[in-house]
Design a protein around this motif. Sequence first.
Motif, PDB file in Angstrom:
ATOM      1  N   GLU A 279      -7.767  -2.209  -4.428  1.00 15.21           N
ATOM      2  CA  GLU A 279      -7.867  -1.175  -3.397  1.00 15.21           C
ATOM      3  C   GLU A 279      -8.987  -0.179  -3.697  1.00 15.21           C
ATOM      4  O   GLU A 279      -9.616   0.346  -2.781  1.00 15.21           O
TER       5      GLU A 279
ATOM      6  N   TYR B 209       5.186   0.618  -4.244  1.00 14.44           N
ATOM      7  CA  TYR B 209       4.110   1.116  -3.392  1.00 14.44           C
ATOM      8  C   TYR B 209       3.641   2.469  -3.927  1.00 14.44           C
ATOM      9  O   TYR B 209       4.446   3.253  -4.451  1.00 14.44           O
TER      10      TYR B 209
ATOM     11  N   GLN C 137      -1.662   8.674  -0.771  1.00 15.32           N
ATOM     12  CA  GLN C 137      -3.077   8.533  -1.126  1.00 15.32           C
ATOM     13  C   GLN C 137      -3.483   9.527  -2.200  1.00 15.32           C
ATOM     14  O   GLN C 137      -4.374   9.266  -3.008  1.00 15.32           O
TER      15      GLN C 137
ATOM     16  N   GLY D  76       0.308  -3.867  -1.097  1.00 12.16           N
ATOM     17  CA  GLY D  76       0.071  -3.561   0.309  1.00 12.16           C
ATOM     18  C   GLY D  76       0.482  -4.722   1.189  1.00 12.16           C
ATOM     19  O   GLY D  76       0.943  -5.768   0.722  1.00 12.16           O
TER      20      GLY D  76
ATOM     21  N   ASP E 280      -2.116  -3.634   7.093  1.00 13.00           N
ATOM     22  CA  ASP E 280      -3.040  -2.587   6.673  1.00 13.00           C
ATOM     23  C   ASP E 280      -4.437  -3.138   6.427  1.00 13.00           C
ATOM     24  O   ASP E 280      -5.430  -2.497   6.763  1.00 13.00           O
ATOM     25  N   HIS E 281      -4.521  -4.307   5.823  1.00 15.20           N
ATOM     26  CA  HIS E 281      -5.819  -4.957   5.576  1.00 15.20           C
ATOM     27  C   HIS E 281      -5.572  -6.438   5.330  1.00 15.20           C
ATOM     28  O   HIS E 281      -4.589  -6.817   4.685  1.00 15.20           O
TER      29      HIS E 281
END
Length: 345
Positions: free
Chosen positions: A88, A122, A126, A215, A219-220
Amino acid sequence: MPQSIDDTRRHVQVLPERIGAVAGSEFPGHYPGEDHSWNLQKFKENLITSVQRLTPSTIEFDLVGVDASIANALRRVMIAEVPTVAVEEVYVWNNTSIMQDEVLCHRVGLVPLKIDPRSLNYKPSQQAHPHETDTIVLELRVRCDRKPGVDKSEKDPRKLYYDSNVYTGMMTWSPSGDQARKYKGKEPKPVDQDILLCKLRPGQQIDLHCFARKGVGMDHAKFSPVATASYRLLPHIIIREPIPSEHQEKFKKCFPEGVIEIENDQVIVKNPRKDTVSREVLRHPEFADKVSLNRIRDHFIFNVESTGQYQPQELIPEAISILLSKIKSVEDGLDKLFSSEGQAA
């Protein structure tokens, strides 16, 4: 529970007026003479799962007796909501290669990592600092140098230089806290050791610090545990009239190999599973009204390819667990809603 596709087919009831229907319109009175009111016992009897093919990276299985909305929910959860671990954040301490920092970081972020996501939490937010319970640190330190004593006429970079190609196998795990004990024998590493990240020449070097976190694919895409997850409906081919002998070979060639066979001067549907629904047979007037091409609306053939974080047979139970947790959340929300309404009344 049936274990072969032939057993599976024998358990599927196909009614002519229902063949080809895909949409979920299962309510009483929609189909003449059929009662589609919900019955748990009937659902259990009709529900069939059957694994047809399993390899180290792919699984093909049949799911029979559910609505298209359920099958699609399972597919979407596998793609977007089963968690994995991916890089990430990347700290670039030195990069003198020809590849720009942001491009190199993007390539590193897309590398599938062999890390059990169930072993990590998780990241709370942030702004939260990295912790051993939610972050795995990987390092990539490579320098290219010229090999001594190599003939000047040599052109192969692999013979001329040390580490001219930078592969994912050069990424090393840097344990922190209790991680060395926690992952003993299961050290975090890239799934594939031979993915080319960059090329170097003498004097160039790369020094990266990579933070991998848990993740989901929504999200990605780098977090998605599957390369492909798709399903199709089982083809159902009905031969309504006997095919004349002079046309049997032509009829057979209208379908992929193995779908149609000729036995005792009769055309039979041998394996409709291999059919690609090309409808080639409908182009020929001699076969008009002799064949009907349909699909069984509640027989789903799934093909799932894992990117390596999970064994392919683990993906389906993980997706089902997530679906069940969603249902539980809805139930809890409804219980709170009805209890608050009762208190207000």
